[in-house]
Design a protein around this motif. Sequence first.
Motif, PDB file in Angstrom:
ATOM      1  N   GLU A 397       0.856  -1.194   0.000  1.00 55.53           N
ATOM      2  CA  GLU A 397       0.000   0.000   0.000  1.00 55.53           C
ATOM      3  C   GLU A 397       0.888   1.239   0.000  1.00 55.53           C
ATOM      4  OE1 GLU A 397      -3.423   2.096   2.849  1.00 55.53           O
ATOM      5  OE2 GLU A 397      -2.501   0.163   3.416  1.00 55.53           O
ATOM      6  N   TYR A 398       0.535   2.224  -0.835  1.00 53.41           N
ATOM      7  CA  TYR A 398       1.314   3.467  -0.882  1.00 53.41           C
ATOM      8  C   TYR A 398       0.586   4.531  -0.061  1.00 53.41           C
ATOM      9  CZ  TYR A 398       3.613   0.998  -4.654  1.00 53.41           C
ATOM     10  OH  TYR A 398       4.303   0.069  -5.385  1.00 53.41           O
ATOM     11  N   VAL A 399       1.256   5.053   0.966  1.00 52.95           N
ATOM     12  CA  VAL A 399       0.676   6.059   1.851  1.00 52.95           C
ATOM     13  C   VAL A 399       1.520   7.342   1.768  1.00 52.95           C
ATOM     14  CG1 VAL A 399      -0.310   4.338   3.384  1.00 52.95           C
ATOM     15  CG2 VAL A 399       2.007   5.182   3.813  1.00 52.95           C
ATOM     16  N   GLU A 400       1.105   8.359   2.505  1.00 60.04           N
ATOM     17  CA  GLU A 400       1.780   9.665   2.419  1.00 60.04           C
ATOM     18  C   GLU A 400       3.265   9.594   2.745  1.00 60.04           C
ATOM     19  OE1 GLU A 400       0.286  13.100   4.398  1.00 60.04           O
ATOM     20  OE2 GLU A 400      -1.790  12.712   3.772  1.00 60.04           O
ATOM     21  N   THR A 401       3.633   8.778   3.728  1.00 60.20           N
ATOM     22  CA  THR A 401       5.014   8.774   4.215  1.00 60.20           C
ATOM     23  C   THR A 401       5.889   7.676   3.607  1.00 60.20           C
ATOM     24  OG1 THR A 401       4.232   7.471   6.097  1.00 60.20           O
ATOM     25  CG2 THR A 401       4.475   9.849   6.409  1.00 60.20           C
ATOM     26  N   GLY A 402       5.322   6.859   2.745  1.00 60.81           N
ATOM     27  CA  GLY A 402       6.154   5.829   2.124  1.00 60.81           C
ATOM     28  C   GLY A 402       5.361   4.633   1.635  1.00 60.81           C
ATOM     29  N   THR A 403       6.075   3.503   1.483  1.00 64.71           N
ATOM     30  CA  THR A 403       5.462   2.258   0.990  1.00 64.71           C
ATOM     31  C   THR A 403       5.223   1.324   2.169  1.00 64.71           C
ATOM     32  OG1 THR A 403       6.722   2.472  -1.076  1.00 64.71           O
ATOM     33  CG2 THR A 403       5.697   0.337  -0.616  1.00 64.71           C
ATOM     34  N   LYS A 404       3.949   0.975   2.369  1.00 63.58           N
ATOM     35  CA  LYS A 404       3.575   0.088   3.469  1.00 63.58           C
ATOM     36  C   LYS A 404       3.438  -1.331   2.925  1.00 63.58           C
ATOM     37  CE  LYS A 404       0.356   0.064   7.385  1.00 63.58           C
ATOM     38  NZ  LYS A 404      -0.877   0.682   7.941  1.00 63.58           N
ATOM     39  N   VAL A 405       4.234  -2.234   3.477  1.00 66.55           N
ATOM     40  CA  VAL A 405       4.269  -3.604   2.945  1.00 66.55           C
ATOM     41  C   VAL A 405       4.027  -4.609   4.063  1.00 66.55           C
ATOM     42  CG1 VAL A 405       5.588  -5.291   1.625  1.00 66.55           C
ATOM     43  CG2 VAL A 405       6.014  -2.854   1.283  1.00 66.55           C
ATOM     44  N   LYS A 406       3.063  -5.495   3.851  1.00 71.08           N
ATOM     45  CA  LYS A 406       2.834  -6.624   4.744  1.00 71.08           C
ATOM     46  C   LYS A 406       3.486  -7.844   4.110  1.00 71.08           C
ATOM     47  CE  LYS A 406      -0.857  -9.095   7.201  1.00 71.08           C
ATOM     48  NZ  LYS A 406      -2.324  -9.208   7.413  1.00 71.08           N
ATOM     49  N   THR A 407       4.409  -8.509   4.834  1.00 66.77           N
ATOM     50  CA  THR A 407       5.191  -9.566   4.201  1.00 66.77           C
ATOM     51  C   THR A 407       5.643 -10.622   5.210  1.00 66.77           C
ATOM     52  OG1 THR A 407       7.076  -9.982   2.741  1.00 66.77           O
ATOM     53  CG2 THR A 407       7.405  -8.359   4.488  1.00 66.77           C
ATOM     54  N   THR A 408       6.048 -11.778   4.699  1.00 66.00           N
ATOM     55  CA  THR A 408       6.584 -12.859   5.527  1.00 66.00           C
ATOM     56  C   THR A 408       8.106 -12.803   5.480  1.00 66.00           C
ATOM     57  OG1 THR A 408       4.683 -14.274   4.974  1.00 66.00           O
ATOM     58  CG2 THR A 408       6.627 -15.359   5.905  1.00 66.00           C
ATOM     59  N   VAL A 409       8.745 -12.753   6.644  1.00 64.34           N
ATOM     60  CA  VAL A 409      10.198 -12.622   6.716  1.00 64.34           C
ATOM     61  C   VAL A 409      10.788 -13.668   7.656  1.00 64.34           C
ATOM     62  CG1 VAL A 409      10.272 -10.159   6.169  1.00 64.34           C
ATOM     63  CG2 VAL A 409       9.953 -10.892   8.544  1.00 64.34           C
ATOM     64  N   ASN A 410      12.052 -14.032   7.399  1.00 68.82           N
ATOM     65  CA  ASN A 410      12.763 -14.890   8.338  1.00 68.82           C
ATOM     66  C   ASN A 410      13.471 -14.013   9.362  1.00 68.82           C
ATOM     67  OD1 ASN A 410      15.407 -14.112   7.379  1.00 68.82           O
ATOM     68  ND2 ASN A 410      15.157 -15.524   5.648  1.00 68.82           N
TER      69      ASN A 410
END
Length: 425
Positions: A397-410
Amino acid sequence: MQEIPEKVIIAGISRMQENFDYSMQELKELALARHYDVVGESRQNLDRPTGATYFGSGKVDEVAELARANDATTVVINDELTPSQLRNLEKEMKLHVVDRTQLILDIFASRAASKTAQAQVEIAQLQYALPRLHPSANKLDQQGGGGAGGLANRGAGETKLEMDKRVLNKRIARLRRELKDADVGEEVRRAQRKENKLPVVALVGYTNAGKSTTMNGLLDRYTDLGADKQVFEKDMLFATLDTSVRQISLKDNRKFLLSDTVGFVSKLPHNLIDSFKATLAEAANADLLIQVVDYHDEHYPEMMKVTSDTLKSIGIENIPMIEAYNKADLRPGTRFPEENGNTLIYSAKDPASLDKLVQMITARVFSDSAVHTYLIPFDKGQLVDFINRETGVINTEYVETGTKVKTTVNPIQAGKLRQYLVEED
């Protein structure tokens, strides 16, 4: 012109083994893998080999007569013979004798493709040949085919014998140094993979169980690699000697390394196991083992025991394992894919089976993964590229302050992105 296969007789003593029938059938398959023409078989019920000639009284003449009646020139024995047993049998039968150890070494010598595998096999051959060197002019005094056959001493004195032993020992030492140098390079590559936090999954199991077919099926389904990147597969014993490592990339960007290792067989020569420890290091350092089992073969329980015993003998223990029962499509009435705990009944040629196997793999090797949401400033575009390339993106999602990313990480990826973590609603 096509070479005419050498005619052989296979022979063995029972040693009161419960699986003696299977052992003799396997010996026949090994002989066929060596391109022999098996024209006869002889067995004797004995608790243990006879010291001088392996077989008991009268059996030596019987085996020799069977060979002559079938125009066979070689007798293949189902055990490793002592040097004296080998010489005595050849002298009394006036036939070439190959024991099970030499037969397996010959097969490995004919299959070895890489310099590493060739060196490993040659070390095992030389170690086998050393105690069998002796001063004799008898032309039958040669221990099998392949590289070891030419090592038998044709000299006639103790001085020549000792010289031959020194030559062989020097050759073994040189080959071991070469293997050690090669292993250092492989250790560096393993360390780099560990640094990148790529889980390692190793396919292990009996020879011809379908490890290479499984690997190629996964490569075809989950990578863009061409056919030249697939591993060699064929319906024969020991089709693969070299460990092959390929990267599997899933749709959610999660990746793991898959390795295909040399197959096992009962009574695998100890020298060969020792020589191939370096090749099997991928399995020793794996996060997960997949034991591929030929479910179509009625002797699969014995095959699984041999695999377990061999892994223990080379120090591979306490690594999580999936028992993957392959070739279910060849068992009428068998439902597949069927998952039950750490077991899977499947067919390496069935897409649904391969998908189920990957699901089981990911559930185990990515168990420490977590889902987080990160807010990446617009001036940190390289981090967004990293997330899209290396992690399992769920939503962007692109918001005012940057790129918001929901993701799976190790855990390593989570540490790198920690400062950009945002609280969930």
